[in-house]
Design a protein around this motif. Structure first.
Motif, PDB file in Angstrom:
ATOM      1  N   PHE A 151      39.763  40.122  35.595  1.00  0.00           N
ATOM      2  CA  PHE A 151      39.102  39.160  36.476  1.00  0.00           C
ATOM      3  C   PHE A 151      37.589  39.203  36.269  1.00  0.00           C
ATOM      4  O   PHE A 151      37.016  40.251  35.991  1.00  0.00           O
ATOM      5  CB  PHE A 151      39.410  39.472  37.946  1.00  0.00           C
ATOM      6  CG  PHE A 151      40.855  39.260  38.317  1.00  0.00           C
ATOM      7  CD1 PHE A 151      41.397  37.983  38.333  1.00  0.00           C
ATOM      8  CD2 PHE A 151      41.661  40.338  38.644  1.00  0.00           C
ATOM      9  CE1 PHE A 151      42.730  37.782  38.675  1.00  0.00           C
ATOM     10  CE2 PHE A 151      42.992  40.138  38.990  1.00  0.00           C
ATOM     11  CZ  PHE A 151      43.523  38.860  39.004  1.00  0.00           C
ATOM     12  N   ASP A 152      36.962  38.034  36.471  1.00  0.00           N
ATOM     13  CA  ASP A 152      35.498  37.959  36.471  1.00  0.00           C
ATOM     14  C   ASP A 152      34.950  38.120  37.889  1.00  0.00           C
ATOM     15  O   ASP A 152      33.839  38.609  38.080  1.00  0.00           O
ATOM     16  CB  ASP A 152      35.021  36.576  35.972  1.00  0.00           C
ATOM     17  CG  ASP A 152      35.522  36.253  34.594  1.00  0.00           C
ATOM     18  OD1 ASP A 152      35.278  37.055  33.680  1.00  0.00           O
ATOM     19  OD2 ASP A 152      36.175  35.185  34.432  1.00  0.00           O
ATOM     20  N   ALA A 197      27.147  30.507  38.304  1.00  0.00           N
ATOM     21  CA  ALA A 197      26.116  31.140  37.473  1.00  0.00           C
ATOM     22  C   ALA A 197      26.717  32.158  36.500  1.00  0.00           C
ATOM     23  O   ALA A 197      26.235  32.329  35.381  1.00  0.00           O
ATOM     24  CB  ALA A 197      25.079  31.826  38.372  1.00  0.00           C
ATOM     25  N   MET A 198      27.787  32.835  36.951  1.00  0.00           N
ATOM     26  CA  MET A 198      28.448  33.837  36.092  1.00  0.00           C
ATOM     27  C   MET A 198      29.279  33.197  35.002  1.00  0.00           C
ATOM     28  O   MET A 198      29.701  33.866  34.070  1.00  0.00           O
ATOM     29  CB  MET A 198      29.464  34.657  36.914  1.00  0.00           C
ATOM     30  CG  MET A 198      28.919  35.582  37.923  1.00  0.00           C
ATOM     31  SD  MET A 198      30.348  36.229  38.853  1.00  0.00           S
ATOM     32  CE  MET A 198      31.017  37.407  37.691  1.00  0.00           C
ATOM     33  N   GLY A 199      29.622  31.921  35.188  1.00  0.00           N
ATOM     34  CA  GLY A 199      30.577  31.293  34.278  1.00  0.00           C
ATOM     35  C   GLY A 199      31.964  31.891  34.450  1.00  0.00           C
ATOM     36  O   GLY A 199      32.751  31.953  33.491  1.00  0.00           O
ATOM     37  N   ALA A 200      32.284  32.328  35.668  1.00  0.00           N
ATOM     38  CA  ALA A 200      33.591  32.961  35.919  1.00  0.00           C
ATOM     39  C   ALA A 200      34.714  31.975  35.641  1.00  0.00           C
ATOM     40  O   ALA A 200      34.611  30.793  35.971  1.00  0.00           O
ATOM     41  CB  ALA A 200      33.661  33.439  37.368  1.00  0.00           C
ATOM     42  N   LYS A 201      35.780  32.489  35.035  1.00  0.00           N
ATOM     43  CA  LYS A 201      36.938  31.640  34.708  1.00  0.00           C
ATOM     44  C   LYS A 201      38.234  32.204  35.254  1.00  0.00           C
ATOM     45  O   LYS A 201      39.269  31.533  35.211  1.00  0.00           O
ATOM     46  CB  LYS A 201      37.084  31.487  33.184  1.00  0.00           C
ATOM     47  CG  LYS A 201      35.943  30.727  32.543  1.00  0.00           C
ATOM     48  CD  LYS A 201      35.906  29.275  32.991  1.00  0.00           C
ATOM     49  CE  LYS A 201      34.606  28.580  32.624  1.00  0.00           C
ATOM     50  NZ  LYS A 201      34.167  27.569  33.568  1.00  0.00           N
ATOM     51  N   MET A 210      34.158  27.570  39.452  1.00  0.00           N
ATOM     52  CA  MET A 210      34.693  27.905  38.117  1.00  0.00           C
ATOM     53  C   MET A 210      34.878  26.681  37.231  1.00  0.00           C
ATOM     54  O   MET A 210      34.989  26.814  36.017  1.00  0.00           O
ATOM     55  CB  MET A 210      36.038  28.625  38.249  1.00  0.00           C
ATOM     56  CG  MET A 210      35.893  30.040  38.744  1.00  0.00           C
ATOM     57  SD  MET A 210      37.422  30.978  38.547  1.00  0.00           S
ATOM     58  CE  MET A 210      38.529  30.020  39.540  1.00  0.00           C
ATOM     59  N   GLY A 211      34.981  25.501  37.835  1.00  0.00           N
ATOM     60  CA  GLY A 211      35.212  24.307  37.023  1.00  0.00           C
ATOM     61  C   GLY A 211      36.668  24.156  36.635  1.00  0.00           C
ATOM     62  O   GLY A 211      37.514  25.006  36.962  1.00  0.00           O
ATOM     63  N   PRO A 212      37.003  23.072  35.880  1.00  0.00           N
ATOM     64  CA  PRO A 212      38.404  22.716  35.631  1.00  0.00           C
ATOM     65  C   PRO A 212      39.194  23.737  34.827  1.00  0.00           C
ATOM     66  O   PRO A 212      40.409  23.817  34.963  1.00  0.00           O
ATOM     67  CB  PRO A 212      38.326  21.399  34.850  1.00  0.00           C
ATOM     68  CG  PRO A 212      36.904  21.039  34.761  1.00  0.00           C
ATOM     69  CD  PRO A 212      36.057  22.106  35.380  1.00  0.00           C
TER      70      PRO A 212
END
Ligand code: SAM
Length: 221
Positions: A138-139, A62-66, A86-88
């Motif tokens: 950091f996120d 939800a945060m779109g943390a990367k 976090m996704g790829p």
């Protein structure tokens, strides 16, 4: 399989109900739980529960943390949740001192297709964090290692957390012992002190959740 939603503070029936109405683990996660139980003995109880894993993945997504960091990786279950969320193009720095336990983590991350998002460093967490550049941003962070190290992990991460970023701090209720004044072992004392520090810290807002062994969600403001 028995529920792995493991609040130690709600009635078992409520816990079961919550588990039945929450997203459960997939095959990769169940495999990791089984391998951990079979190969690490008593230590398997250190793994976070399913409720915490789905909570963490949901928050990170939800945060779109990367960019994320974890102190205390063990066999990789919490890291798997964060890396997936976090996704790829996400990057997770994992800190642990055990080659043996984290070898199991590496296998699980390969199996899940997230290994290329994770940088695992085998060294005391304080050393790894202190060696990071000050401009690191950091996120999201998860603290789940040796309890007496938490105050250092908190400070080193908070100074490198972006405004609005989150730190999740695990085991903040110490199986309820934080409120038992007759208990004064060093882990409980360290957690009590950190809980007090965070509650008064004007740099953050915090909510303490009674899931698992207690999780504080801390946001830098
Ligand atoms: C509670 S377990 C982590 C569980 C993990 N988050 C999971 O979901 O499976 C704690 C971990 O902290 C690690 N640890 C202990 N002392 C440490 C230190 N000084 N620095 C980094 N990691 C440490 C242990 O090796 C262990 O793997």
């Amino acid at each position: 399989m028995e529920s792995r939603h493991r609040s130690r503070f709600t009635q078992p029936e409520i816990d079961e109900y919550a588990a039945a109405h929450s997203t459960g683990p997939d095959e990769v996660q169940r495999d990791l739980q089984e391998v951990t139980a079979a190969e690490t003995g008593w230590a398997a109880g250190m793994q976070i529960g399913d409720d915490q894993a789905v909570l963490m993945e949901t928050i990170v997504r939800a945060m779109g943390a990367k960019r994320a960091v974890e102190v205390g990786t063990f066999t990789g279950y919490s890291a798997l949740a964060v890396a997936r969320g976090m996704g790829p193009d996400g990057r997770l720095l994992c800190c642990d001192v055990s080659e043996e336990w984290t070898a199991m983590a590496r296998k699980a991350w390969e199996q899940a297709g997230v290994a290329d998002r994770i940088d695992l460093r085998i060294a005391p967490g304080a050393d790894t964090l202190r060696a990071l550049p000050d401009e690191e941003q950091f996120d999201f962070a998860f603290i789940d290692a040796d309890k007496t190290g938490y105050p250092v992990y908190y400070e080193e991460i908070l100074r490198r957390l972006r405004v609005g970023g989150l730190i999740l701090v695990d085991n903040v209720l110490q199986n309820g012992r934080v409120i038992d004044e007759s208990v004064n072992d060093e882990n409980v004392e360290a957690i009590r002190a950190l809980n007090d520090t965070i509650a008064k810290d004007s740099r953050v807002r915090v909510v303490m959740l009674p899931i698992g062994d207690g999780v504080s969600v801390v946001q830098k403001i």
